[in-house]
Design a protein around this motif. Structure first.
Motif, PDB file in Angstrom:
ATOM      1  N   GLU A  42       0.833  -1.197   0.000  1.00 16.45           N
ATOM      2  CA  GLU A  42       0.000   0.000   0.000  1.00 16.45           C
ATOM      3  C   GLU A  42       0.873   1.255   0.000  1.00 16.45           C
ATOM      4  O   GLU A  42       0.577   2.237  -0.688  1.00 16.45           O
ATOM      5  CB  GLU A  42      -0.927   0.002   1.214  1.00 16.45           C
ATOM      6  N   THR A  43       1.937   1.215   0.797  1.00 18.55           N
ATOM      7  CA  THR A  43       2.858   2.363   0.839  1.00 18.55           C
ATOM      8  C   THR A  43       3.484   2.599  -0.524  1.00 18.55           C
ATOM      9  O   THR A  43       3.536   3.731  -1.013  1.00 18.55           O
ATOM     10  CB  THR A  43       3.961   2.125   1.883  1.00 18.55           C
ATOM     11  N   ALA A  44       3.966   1.520  -1.151  1.00 23.55           N
ATOM     12  CA  ALA A  44       4.596   1.650  -2.461  1.00 23.55           C
ATOM     13  C   ALA A  44       3.599   2.148  -3.504  1.00 23.55           C
ATOM     14  O   ALA A  44       3.943   2.960  -4.367  1.00 23.55           O
ATOM     15  CB  ALA A  44       5.190   0.309  -2.889  1.00 23.55           C
ATOM     16  N   ALA A  45       2.349   1.679  -3.406  1.00 27.53           N
ATOM     17  CA  ALA A  45       1.326   2.115  -4.359  1.00 27.53           C
ATOM     18  C   ALA A  45       1.038   3.603  -4.213  1.00 27.53           C
ATOM     19  O   ALA A  45       0.820   4.307  -5.217  1.00 27.53           O
ATOM     20  CB  ALA A  45       0.048   1.305  -4.148  1.00 27.53           C
ATOM     21  N   GLU A  46       1.040   4.100  -2.991  1.00 30.42           N
ATOM     22  CA  GLU A  46       0.825   5.529  -2.758  1.00 30.42           C
ATOM     23  C   GLU A  46       1.948   6.357  -3.382  1.00 30.42           C
ATOM     24  O   GLU A  46       1.709   7.449  -3.907  1.00 30.42           O
ATOM     25  CB  GLU A  46       0.761   5.812  -1.262  1.00 30.42           C
ATOM     26  N   ILE A  47       3.157   5.833  -3.296  1.00 34.66           N
ATOM     27  CA  ILE A  47       4.320   6.584  -3.799  1.00 34.66           C
ATOM     28  C   ILE A  47       4.382   6.557  -5.317  1.00 34.66           C
ATOM     29  O   ILE A  47       4.680   7.562  -5.967  1.00 34.66           O
ATOM     30  CB  ILE A  47       5.620   6.009  -3.192  1.00 34.66           C
ATOM     31  N   GLY A  48       4.098   5.392  -5.898  1.00 37.46           N
ATOM     32  CA  GLY A  48       4.121   5.283  -7.349  1.00 37.46           C
ATOM     33  C   GLY A  48       5.373   4.623  -7.892  1.00 37.46           C
ATOM     34  O   GLY A  48       5.970   3.760  -7.242  1.00 37.46           O
ATOM     35  N   GLU A  49       5.797   5.042  -9.065  1.00 37.31           N
ATOM     36  CA  GLU A  49       6.872   4.365  -9.788  1.00 37.31           C
ATOM     37  C   GLU A  49       8.219   4.408  -9.076  1.00 37.31           C
ATOM     38  O   GLU A  49       9.093   3.596  -9.364  1.00 37.31           O
ATOM     39  CB  GLU A  49       7.024   4.967 -11.187  1.00 37.31           C
ATOM     40  N   ALA A  50       8.392   5.321  -8.173  1.00 38.88           N
ATOM     41  CA  ALA A  50       9.684   5.447  -7.487  1.00 38.88           C
ATOM     42  C   ALA A  50       9.875   4.392  -6.404  1.00 38.88           C
ATOM     43  O   ALA A  50      10.972   4.286  -5.834  1.00 38.88           O
ATOM     44  CB  ALA A  50       9.827   6.828  -6.870  1.00 38.88           C
ATOM     45  N   ALA A  51       8.853   3.596  -6.112  1.00 32.87           N
ATOM     46  CA  ALA A  51       8.934   2.637  -5.010  1.00 32.87           C
ATOM     47  C   ALA A  51       8.606   1.218  -5.455  1.00 32.87           C
ATOM     48  O   ALA A  51       7.764   1.004  -6.327  1.00 32.87           O
ATOM     49  CB  ALA A  51       7.984   3.050  -3.887  1.00 32.87           C
ATOM     50  N   ILE A  52       9.256   0.278  -4.815  1.00 36.05           N
ATOM     51  CA  ILE A  52       9.006  -1.142  -5.019  1.00 36.05           C
ATOM     52  C   ILE A  52       8.675  -1.751  -3.671  1.00 36.05           C
ATOM     53  O   ILE A  52       9.354  -1.475  -2.671  1.00 36.05           O
ATOM     54  CB  ILE A  52      10.240  -1.845  -5.618  1.00 36.05           C
ATOM     55  N   ALA A  53       7.653  -2.581  -3.616  1.00 38.94           N
ATOM     56  CA  ALA A  53       7.251  -3.238  -2.375  1.00 38.94           C
ATOM     57  C   ALA A  53       7.826  -4.653  -2.321  1.00 38.94           C
ATOM     58  O   ALA A  53       7.694  -5.415  -3.287  1.00 38.94           O
ATOM     59  CB  ALA A  53       5.724  -3.290  -2.272  1.00 38.94           C
ATOM     60  N   ILE A  54       8.449  -4.989  -1.191  1.00 30.18           N
ATOM     61  CA  ILE A  54       8.976  -6.335  -0.992  1.00 30.18           C
ATOM     62  C   ILE A  54       8.608  -6.798   0.408  1.00 30.18           C
ATOM     63  O   ILE A  54       8.895  -6.109   1.394  1.00 30.18           O
ATOM     64  CB  ILE A  54      10.505  -6.385  -1.179  1.00 30.18           C
ATOM     65  N   GLN A  55       7.973  -7.956   0.494  1.00 34.28           N
ATOM     66  CA  GLN A  55       7.658  -8.526   1.802  1.00 34.28           C
ATOM     67  C   GLN A  55       8.933  -9.100   2.406  1.00 34.28           C
ATOM     68  O   GLN A  55       9.635  -9.889   1.768  1.00 34.28           O
ATOM     69  CB  GLN A  55       6.601  -9.621   1.669  1.00 34.28           C
TER      70      GLN A  55
END
Length: 261
Positions: A42-55
């Protein structure tokens, strides 16, 4: 754009301090990896292309290595690692906690920052410099602000960054800690919920001179300073952000302390 061109990893990015810091880092030009057990997407989605989400589990050697490798493979390097993930363990007394409780709290809160330093440093050395930030706590400075295992783990973080700062200085990699006071996050949600439900919200943070709790964004601002080149002469430091609580750390005698023996 104080982090223009910087590549960062933020653990505990799914909520609270981690989410606020990831947002602020991105606003200031960083590309980043948002890591957590949940909420990071969710955090990465809010930020957009500059972020990647990894569990990732911040206390897992393999997971932390994978985070660093992801930064190298997807962004080409690593400049900032904010080892923010942590767990509370509650306010149980020494006599109410098990060895297993201690092992898990130390694994996440202390071994996690150790792994961040160990695996981030070689990647940062390739970039010529770097900044590693670890979330400690006012509970690691004096008694009265957290449970036994939590307080011990955060005291360990403070000394860890001092030792690491001396060992990594030759590579121009700075290592610092942030010591938050009472901040409204997922970890402190039970405290805030109880205070609001019982009509005692005005008592939150009343022991510090500012007479209030803090917001995640106020810790994120401190993290941004330590991540940026503005703090180029700050190293091995534990930056306290607590509204002045640690000036005296008022102490409330607990009953178990009177009756345990």
């Amino acid at each position: 754009m104080r982090l223009e061109g910087k590549i960062a990893i933020v653990t505990g990015a799914g909520s609270g301090i981690g989410r606020a810091s990831a947002r602020l880092f991105a606003e200031q030009g960083a590309r980043l990896i948002c890591a957590d057990l949940k909420g990071h997407d969710e955090t990465a989605a809010e930020i957009g292309e500059a972020a990647i989400a990894i569990q990732a589990d911040a206390g897992s050697d393999e997971d932390v290595q994978d985070l660093v490798q992801a930064a190298l493979q997807r962004f080409g390097g690593l400049d900032v690692f904010f080892a923010n993930a942590g767990i509370s363990g509650g306010l149980a007394s020494i006599f109410e906690q098990s060895a297993e409780d201690w092992q898990e709290i130390l694994r996440v809160n202390l071994i996690g920052p150790f792994l961040a330093i160990k695996h981030a440093a070689p990647a940062m050395k390739e970039r010529g410099k770097g900044s590693i930030i670890c979330t400690a706590s006012v509970a690691g400075i004096r008694a009265g602000a957290g449970g036994p295992a939590y307080s011990a783990s955060k005291a360990g973080v403070i000394n860890l960054v001092k030792v690491a700062a001396t060992q990594l200085a030759a590579a121009d990699i700075r290592v610092n800690a942030i010591c938050p006071g009472l901040i409204e996050t997922g970890m402190t949600k039970p405290i805030y919920d109880w205070a609001r439900a019982s009509g005692k919200e005005d008592r939150l943070g009343h022991l510090n001179p500012l007479k209030r709790g803090g917001e995640p964004e106020e810790i994120a601002g401190a993290a941004l300073f330590l991540a940026s080149d503005e703090s180029s002469y700050v190293n091995g430091h534990a930056l306290v952000v607590d509204g002045g609580l640690s000036i005296s750390h008022p102490f409330n005698q607990q009953e178990y302390g009177r009756t345990a023996f």
